[in-house]
Design an enzyme around this catalytic site. Structure first.
Site, PDB file in Angstrom:
ATOM      1  N   GLU A  99       0.927  -1.188  -0.059  1.00  0.00           N
ATOM      2  CA  GLU A  99      -0.033   0.017   0.032  1.00  0.00           C
ATOM      3  C   GLU A  99       1.017   1.191  -0.062  1.00  0.00           C
ATOM      4  O   GLU A  99       0.528   2.213  -0.623  1.00  0.00           O
ATOM      5  CB  GLU A  99      -0.888  -0.041   1.353  1.00  0.00           C
ATOM      6  CG  GLU A  99      -1.854  -0.985   1.282  1.00  0.00           C
ATOM      7  CD  GLU A  99      -2.711  -1.080   2.526  1.00  0.00           C
ATOM      8  OE1 GLU A  99      -2.446  -0.092   3.475  1.00  0.00           O
ATOM      9  OE2 GLU A  99      -3.463  -1.992   2.583  1.00  0.00           O
ATOM     10  N   HIS A 104       9.375  -1.063   3.105  1.00  0.00           N
ATOM     11  CA  HIS A 104       9.346  -1.173   4.528  1.00  0.00           C
ATOM     12  C   HIS A 104       9.228  -2.529   4.938  1.00  0.00           C
ATOM     13  O   HIS A 104       8.729  -3.437   4.119  1.00  0.00           O
ATOM     14  CB  HIS A 104       7.997  -0.628   5.160  1.00  0.00           C
ATOM     15  CG  HIS A 104       6.938  -0.847   4.604  1.00  0.00           C
ATOM     16  ND1 HIS A 104       6.574  -0.101   3.377  1.00  0.00           N
ATOM     17  CD2 HIS A 104       5.925  -1.873   4.885  1.00  0.00           C
ATOM     18  CE1 HIS A 104       5.416  -0.572   2.868  1.00  0.00           C
ATOM     19  NE2 HIS A 104       5.082  -1.450   3.792  1.00  0.00           N
TER      20      HIS A 104
HETATM   21  P1  5GP Z   1       1.925  -2.307   3.107  1.00  0.00           P
HETATM   22  O1  5GP Z   1       0.403  -3.107   2.572  1.00  0.00           O
HETATM   23  O2  5GP Z   1       2.406  -1.375   2.025  1.00  0.00           O
HETATM   24  O3  5GP Z   1       3.249  -3.652   3.163  1.00  0.00           O
HETATM   25  O4  5GP Z   1       1.744  -1.793   4.709  1.00  0.00           O
HETATM   26  C1  5GP Z   1       1.555  -0.357   4.891  1.00  0.00           C
HETATM   27  C2  5GP Z   1       1.434  -0.598   6.421  1.00  0.00           C
HETATM   28  O5  5GP Z   1       1.419   0.856   6.719  1.00  0.00           O
HETATM   29  C3  5GP Z   1       0.050  -1.018   6.746  1.00  0.00           C
HETATM   30  O6  5GP Z   1       0.188  -2.012   7.696  1.00  0.00           O
HETATM   31  C4  5GP Z   1      -0.577   0.098   7.437  1.00  0.00           C
HETATM   32  O7  5GP Z   1      -1.443  -0.174   8.508  1.00  0.00           O
HETATM   33  C5  5GP Z   1       0.428   1.039   7.674  1.00  0.00           C
HETATM   34  N1  5GP Z   1       0.172   2.498   7.858  1.00  0.00           N
HETATM   35  C6  5GP Z   1      -0.281   3.180   6.921  1.00  0.00           C
HETATM   36  N2  5GP Z   1      -0.309   4.404   7.303  1.00  0.00           N
HETATM   37  C7  5GP Z   1       0.053   4.696   8.297  1.00  0.00           C
HETATM   38  C8  5GP Z   1       0.523   5.690   9.416  1.00  0.00           C
HETATM   39  O8  5GP Z   1       0.125   7.070   8.951  1.00  0.00           O
HETATM   40  N3  5GP Z   1       1.336   5.485  10.417  1.00  0.00           N
HETATM   41  C9  5GP Z   1       1.575   4.300  10.626  1.00  0.00           C
HETATM   42  N4  5GP Z   1       2.433   4.208  11.895  1.00  0.00           N
HETATM   43  N5  5GP Z   1       1.428   3.122   9.827  1.00  0.00           N
HETATM   44  C10 5GP Z   1       0.641   3.332   8.974  1.00  0.00           C
END
Ligand code: 5GP
Length: 123
Positions: A99, A104
């Site tokens: 997302e 990360h």
């Molecule tokens: P992805 O799907 O990109 O691997 O994970 C993105 C992660 O970022 C998700 O687990 C989501 O909950 C987290 N996330 C999104 N926006 C924020 C934010 O503003 N602050 C924090 N601490 N986590 C976020």
């Protein structure tokens, strides 16, 4: 894919959006996920502008890569989960439902984490 300097983690790195920080050094920042999916769910991000695991692994310097993974291990150590175990995961691109387009690692811990991926992916 070019790097979007307005992505949410870029804003966190610049201090424009707050985070619940657990670790920081010159290579990495780690903070609690805003929507945790395990008792411990921490995100570890490199300081550099990289879109994904793929981008970071191909483009970052050896120093950045070593520094980042050493930092990730320090995060696990500081969380006290190296004995009980933990999982690190990097969603990369569409099929993995990435997302946020800043590389990360998710670090999950604090309970039995179950299967590595959902069942039923292979016939
Ligand atoms: P992805 O799907 O990109 O691997 O994970 C993105 C992660 O970022 C998700 O687990 C989501 O909950 C987290 N996330 C999104 N926006 C924020 C934010 O503003 N602050 C924090 N601490 N986590 C976020």
């Amino acid at each position: 894919m070019s790097y979007d300097h307005d992505n949410i983690f870029a804003k966190i790195l610049r201090g424009e959006i707050p985070c619940n920080k657990v670790y920081e050094d010159e290579y990495a920042l780690a903070f609690h996920d805003i929507a945790p999916q395990a008792p411990v769910h921490v995100l570890i991000i490199p300081k550099g502008a990289y879109v994904s695991f793929d981008d970071f692994s191909a483009q970052a310097s050896a120093e950045e890569i070593a520094g980042f993974y050493r930092a990730a291990q320090q995060v696990a150590q500081s969380l006290g989960v190296t004995g009980s175990g933990y999982r690190v995961l990097a969603n990369t691109g569409a099929h993995a439902h990435q997302e946020v387009p800043h590389y990360h690692l998710h670090l999950f811990a604090g309970c039995d984490l179950g299967p590595m991926v959902k069942s039923g992916l292979v016939d």
